[in-house]
Scaffold this active site. Structure first.
Site, PDB file in Angstrom:
ATOM      1  N   LYS A  83       0.858  -1.181   0.000  1.00 23.18           N
ATOM      2  CA  LYS A  83       0.000   0.000   0.000  1.00 23.18           C
ATOM      3  C   LYS A  83       0.899   1.238   0.000  1.00 23.18           C
ATOM      4  O   LYS A  83       1.717   1.440   0.907  1.00 23.18           O
ATOM      5  CB  LYS A  83      -0.874  -0.017   1.250  1.00 23.18           C
ATOM      6  CG  LYS A  83      -2.306   0.420   1.001  1.00 23.18           C
ATOM      7  CD  LYS A  83      -3.143   0.146   2.227  1.00 23.18           C
ATOM      8  CE  LYS A  83      -4.542   0.674   2.041  1.00 23.18           C
ATOM      9  NZ  LYS A  83      -5.301   0.621   3.287  1.00 23.18           N
TER      10      LYS A  83
HETATM   11  O1  G3P Z   1      -8.042   1.139   4.542  1.00 24.88           O
HETATM   12  C1  G3P Z   1      -8.178   2.491   4.625  1.00 24.88           C
HETATM   13  C2  G3P Z   1      -9.548   3.091   4.707  1.00 24.88           C
HETATM   14  O2  G3P Z   1     -10.547   2.183   4.437  1.00 24.88           O
HETATM   15  C3  G3P Z   1      -9.736   3.971   5.907  1.00 24.88           C
HETATM   16  O3  G3P Z   1     -11.033   4.128   6.344  1.00 24.88           O
HETATM   17  O4  G3P Z   1     -12.681   4.762   8.053  1.00 24.88           O
HETATM   18  O5  G3P Z   1     -10.267   5.390   8.375  1.00 24.88           O
HETATM   19  O6  G3P Z   1     -11.639   6.532   6.660  1.00 24.88           O
HETATM   20  P1  G3P Z   1     -11.428   5.267   7.420  1.00 24.88           P
END
Ligand code: G3P
Length: 214
Positions: A83
């Site tokens: 990533k």
């Molecule tokens: O994997 C990264 C992403 O899905 C982050 O999600 O909820 O932290 O905005 P969030």
């Protein structure tokens, strides 16, 4: 459509995996910090548990640093996907990693032009963060739609991971748009299965079954 789970919690991963519909896992430093165990140990455990792609994020922000870190992470297993943040050095690194047959997931994407750049660099996956866009009153799913149109126009192989999913509607619209993948938090995984009318219906069937003469 493929379903990834967006977590570093091995118990959540195991439970989702038991359903038999889990295609992969995405992690990030914030998710791994919640587990309170060393970064690499957590990734190794996840990569062993799930045969599908497991996204492991680099911390470096310069091209050489990203490539070196990626090479180390890739040693964890053949299913590790690196990533990489959507910055200029990240894109340079993606180009290099792609030439080395190391898969990449370009993360922190917030518009379709960034996604176009990632596809041009040869990214395996692009992760638009729909929930974080919704949070600032932008339409996250509109960005996904634009990316899918652009990728389709030019036959890019980069697969779209709808990320930062916050609710079942994100999954519904992702599926209707033909997004390749949604990466789903465990809580949302559960909520897309459950429906109160299903539960009520089961209760009623069981109640009526008891009335049938033996
Ligand atoms: O994997 C990264 C992403 O899905 C982050 O999600 O909820 O932290 O905005 P969030």
């Amino acid at each position: 459509m493929k379903f990834f789970i967006d977590t570093a919690d091995i118990n959540e991963i195991k439970k989702a995996n038991e359903l038999g519909i889990l295609d992969g896992v995405t992690t990030n430093p914030s998710l791994i910090s919640k587990v309170k165990r060393p970064y690499l140990d957590v990734l190794k455990e996840i990569a062993k548990e799930v045969p599908g792609p497991v996204s492991a994020e680099v911390i470096a922000l310069d091209c050489d640093g990203i490539v070196n870190e990626a090479k180390e992470l890739a040693k964890i297993g053949g299913n590790i996907v690196i990533k990489v943040p959507l910055v200029a050095d990240g894109l340079k690194a993606v180009k290099i990693l792609t030439s080395m047959d190391i898969k990449t997931n370009v993360t922190l994407c917030f518009n379709s032009l960034q996604a176009l750049m990632a596809a041009k660099a040869g990214a395996t996956y692009i992760s638009p963060f729909v929930g974080r866009l919704d949070d600032i009153a932008s339409e996250g799913m509109e960005v996904v739609e634009e990316i899918l149109t652009i990728y389709n126009n030019y036959d890019y192989d980069t697969e779209v991971i709808v990320a930062s999913v916050r609710n079942p509607l994100h999954i519904k619209y992702a599926a209707m748009m033909g997004a390749h993948i949604a990466t789903i938090p465990f809580s949302v995984f559960n909520s897309i299965i459950k429906h109160p009318l299903t539960d009520n219906g089961i209760a009623k069937f069981l109640e009526d079954y008891k009335k049938i003469p033996k």
